[in-house]
Design a protein around this motif. Sequence first.
Motif, PDB file in Angstrom:
ATOM      1  N   GLU A 171       0.840  -1.210   0.000  1.00  0.00           N
ATOM      2  CA  GLU A 171       0.000   0.000   0.000  1.00  0.00           C
ATOM      3  C   GLU A 171       0.868   1.251   0.000  1.00  0.00           C
ATOM      4  O   GLU A 171       0.608   2.203  -0.737  1.00  0.00           O
ATOM      5  CB  GLU A 171      -0.917  -0.024   1.214  1.00  0.00           C
ATOM      6  N   LYS A 172       1.921   1.214   0.804  1.00  0.00           N
ATOM      7  CA  LYS A 172       2.829   2.373   0.875  1.00  0.00           C
ATOM      8  C   LYS A 172       3.548   2.593  -0.452  1.00  0.00           C
ATOM      9  O   LYS A 172       3.786   3.722  -0.873  1.00  0.00           O
ATOM     10  CB  LYS A 172       3.843   2.152   1.997  1.00  0.00           C
ATOM     11  N   GLY A 173       3.882   1.475  -1.116  1.00  0.00           N
ATOM     12  CA  GLY A 173       4.637   1.594  -2.369  1.00  0.00           C
ATOM     13  C   GLY A 173       3.785   1.885  -3.580  1.00  0.00           C
ATOM     14  O   GLY A 173       4.313   2.186  -4.648  1.00  0.00           O
ATOM     15  N   GLY A 174       2.482   1.741  -3.471  1.00  0.00           N
ATOM     16  CA  GLY A 174       1.609   2.074  -4.595  1.00  0.00           C
ATOM     17  C   GLY A 174       1.199   0.885  -5.448  1.00  0.00           C
ATOM     18  O   GLY A 174       0.712   1.070  -6.573  1.00  0.00           O
ATOM     19  N   ALA A 175       1.376  -0.332  -4.945  1.00  0.00           N
ATOM     20  CA  ALA A 175       0.950  -1.521  -5.701  1.00  0.00           C
ATOM     21  C   ALA A 175      -0.405  -2.007  -5.178  1.00  0.00           C
ATOM     22  O   ALA A 175      -0.726  -1.801  -4.009  1.00  0.00           O
ATOM     23  CB  ALA A 175       1.984  -2.630  -5.558  1.00  0.00           C
ATOM     24  N   PRO A 176      -1.195  -2.660  -6.024  1.00  0.00           N
ATOM     25  CA  PRO A 176      -2.501  -3.169  -5.560  1.00  0.00           C
ATOM     26  C   PRO A 176      -2.299  -4.285  -4.533  1.00  0.00           C
ATOM     27  O   PRO A 176      -1.610  -5.270  -4.819  1.00  0.00           O
ATOM     28  CB  PRO A 176      -3.152  -3.694  -6.837  1.00  0.00           C
ATOM     29  N   THR A 177      -2.907  -4.138  -3.361  1.00  0.00           N
ATOM     30  CA  THR A 177      -2.697  -5.132  -2.300  1.00  0.00           C
ATOM     31  C   THR A 177      -3.317  -6.483  -2.641  1.00  0.00           C
ATOM     32  O   THR A 177      -2.908  -7.507  -2.111  1.00  0.00           O
ATOM     33  CB  THR A 177      -3.255  -4.629  -0.962  1.00  0.00           C
ATOM     34  N   ASP A 178      -4.305  -6.487  -3.541  1.00  0.00           N
ATOM     35  CA  ASP A 178      -4.904  -7.767  -3.935  1.00  0.00           C
ATOM     36  C   ASP A 178      -3.974  -8.599  -4.816  1.00  0.00           C
ATOM     37  O   ASP A 178      -4.300  -9.739  -5.171  1.00  0.00           O
ATOM     38  CB  ASP A 178      -6.217  -7.539  -4.682  1.00  0.00           C
ATOM     39  N   ALA A 179      -2.822  -8.040  -5.171  1.00  0.00           N
ATOM     40  CA  ALA A 179      -1.868  -8.801  -5.978  1.00  0.00           C
ATOM     41  C   ALA A 179      -1.215  -9.912  -5.168  1.00  0.00           C
ATOM     42  O   ALA A 179      -0.664 -10.852  -5.737  1.00  0.00           O
ATOM     43  CB  ALA A 179      -0.801  -7.881  -6.551  1.00  0.00           C
ATOM     44  N   VAL A 180      -1.251  -9.791  -3.837  1.00  0.00           N
ATOM     45  CA  VAL A 180      -0.720 -10.850  -2.966  1.00  0.00           C
ATOM     46  C   VAL A 180      -1.810 -11.197  -1.961  1.00  0.00           C
ATOM     47  O   VAL A 180      -2.124 -10.401  -1.084  1.00  0.00           O
ATOM     48  CB  VAL A 180       0.556 -10.400  -2.228  1.00  0.00           C
ATOM     49  N   GLN A 181      -2.394 -12.365  -2.108  1.00  0.00           N
ATOM     50  CA  GLN A 181      -3.480 -12.779  -1.212  1.00  0.00           C
ATOM     51  C   GLN A 181      -3.180 -14.146  -0.604  1.00  0.00           C
ATOM     52  O   GLN A 181      -2.746 -15.068  -1.306  1.00  0.00           O
ATOM     53  CB  GLN A 181      -4.795 -12.866  -1.981  1.00  0.00           C
ATOM     54  N   VAL A 182      -3.405 -14.249   0.689  1.00  0.00           N
ATOM     55  CA  VAL A 182      -3.297 -15.529   1.381  1.00  0.00           C
ATOM     56  C   VAL A 182      -4.709 -16.084   1.565  1.00  0.00           C
ATOM     57  O   VAL A 182      -5.619 -15.359   1.983  1.00  0.00           O
ATOM     58  CB  VAL A 182      -2.611 -15.354   2.751  1.00  0.00           C
ATOM     59  N   VAL A 183      -4.903 -17.341   1.219  1.00  0.00           N
ATOM     60  CA  VAL A 183      -6.208 -17.980   1.431  1.00  0.00           C
ATOM     61  C   VAL A 183      -6.404 -18.130   2.937  1.00  0.00           C
ATOM     62  O   VAL A 183      -5.710 -18.905   3.593  1.00  0.00           O
ATOM     63  CB  VAL A 183      -6.273 -19.357   0.731  1.00  0.00           C
ATOM     64  N   GLY A 184      -7.348 -17.383   3.477  1.00  0.00           N
ATOM     65  CA  GLY A 184      -7.486 -17.279   4.926  1.00  0.00           C
ATOM     66  C   GLY A 184      -8.341 -18.346   5.556  1.00  0.00           C
ATOM     67  O   GLY A 184      -9.253 -18.043   6.347  1.00  0.00           O
ATOM     68  N   THR A 185      -8.108 -19.581   5.227  1.00  0.00           N
ATOM     69  CA  THR A 185      -8.845 -20.680   5.844  1.00  0.00           C
ATOM     70  C   THR A 185      -7.963 -21.921   5.860  1.00  0.00           C
ATOM     71  O   THR A 185      -7.108 -22.092   4.972  1.00  0.00           O
ATOM     72  CB  THR A 185     -10.150 -20.991   5.087  1.00  0.00           C
ATOM     73  N   THR A 186      -8.163 -22.763   6.859  1.00  0.00           N
ATOM     74  CA  THR A 186      -7.444 -24.038   6.893  1.00  0.00           C
ATOM     75  C   THR A 186      -8.285 -25.161   6.292  1.00  0.00           C
ATOM     76  O   THR A 186      -7.875 -26.317   6.318  1.00  0.00           O
ATOM     77  CB  THR A 186      -7.055 -24.397   8.346  1.00  0.00           C
ATOM     78  N   ASP A 187      -9.438 -24.827   5.751  1.00  0.00           N
ATOM     79  CA  ASP A 187     -10.312 -25.814   5.128  1.00  0.00           C
ATOM     80  C   ASP A 187      -9.590 -26.463   3.934  1.00  0.00           C
ATOM     81  O   ASP A 187      -9.216 -25.779   2.970  1.00  0.00           O
ATOM     82  CB  ASP A 187     -11.599 -25.119   4.652  1.00  0.00           C
TER      83      ASP A 187
END
Length: 423
Positions: A171-187
């Motif tokens: 966010e600070k650098g100006g890149a889209p944060t959705d470019a790096v996503q962690v799947v937030g479930t242990t399912d």
Amino acid sequence: MSDDATKLIKEIGQKARKAARQLAWLDSATKNATLHAMADALIAGKNILQVENEKDLEAGEKNGLTDAMLDRLRLTDKVISGMAEGIRQVASLPDPIGEIGGMRRLENDLQVGKMRVPLGVIGIIYESRPNVTADAAALCVKSGNAVILRGGSEAFHSNRAIAAALAQGMEKGGAPTDAVQVVGTTDRAAVGALLKADAYVDIIIPRGGKGLIQRVMEDSTIPVIKHLDGICHTYIDAHADTNKAVELAFNGKMQRTGVCNATETLLVHRQAAQAVLPALAEKLNKAECVIKGCPETIRHVGEVAPVIPVSDEDWDTEYLAAILSVRVVEDMEMAMDHIDAHSSRHTEVIVTEHHATAMRFLREVDSSAVMVNASSRFNDGFQFGLGAEMGISTDKLHVRGPVGLEGLTCEKWIVLGDGQLRS
């Protein structure tokens, strides 16, 4: 596969697809500034990372994770500094995106050539290696790819903490944060959903045990870049320098044992065995390494150190521990036959002072990296100057060996015209 998992992966995939288009258009200066901000955020958040990591380590010990897996999971000061350094090194590398090559002008004045472009969206599935989160994010930001990360449940808290720190930097650098996503479930159903998300994901890269890799190979509808395991060999030739041979064999096995580029099998030319094996066995024994050997190995080592008789199964085993299989061979031909029969095509080393022998070994042995007089531990993206790596591919398509920036790109044809029409 649950509807919830499919819905979650679809939402993540749609965001990643949109972010990938934004990333593809970012200039190099913005990407580099973002990477430095991501590295700064990791260092600034070190205490939080280690608190979250401790939750995973405690759970891992209760659940009986092996020492090798706990070693991969642990976020020490050195590991966190290494992650940040790896990100900064990626920032310092040339940006491959947008490179144009092979342009030629046709008789009708059309110019035709190729441009290097990102792959798009990359899915990473990995086990107990939280540093992969940072390595993958850095490589993907620099190469213009969005990434979806699905780490193992044993590193759940660590991965989320790392991803949160990286998002601050992005966010600070100006890149889209959705470019790096962690799947937030242990399912576990989320893994199945990700492997079928070919509408959103272009490449799947699994990193983990053989069971995980095989599942990905069997279930994915998306192209896979992988290595199954790391059964790496070091061969000590008749023309080897004895001291060099002992040190290289010891380093290849013991510098770090729970990794895929550690030497698992040592092959020793009969003419070098008596000079090398007792000295090496004494050194390995002091380091508490278990030696498994053929009858001739046992005879050469003698009373210097205990040697367990090796079994046929050992030659095909990735120990990921302080265990080394040793075989005395008649000549290099026999060594290469053994490697051909048992190697996982990851890393092979020859120790020799004979140039022609070294060159033959380089040409005939078929692995992602073949080395002369160097430790097998060097087959690593960071050590090769790639900054970081997505893994070490033992495939031959689309990339082989450490997967760095260029391995995450491809080329497309471009055509520049001035109103030409085809008749």
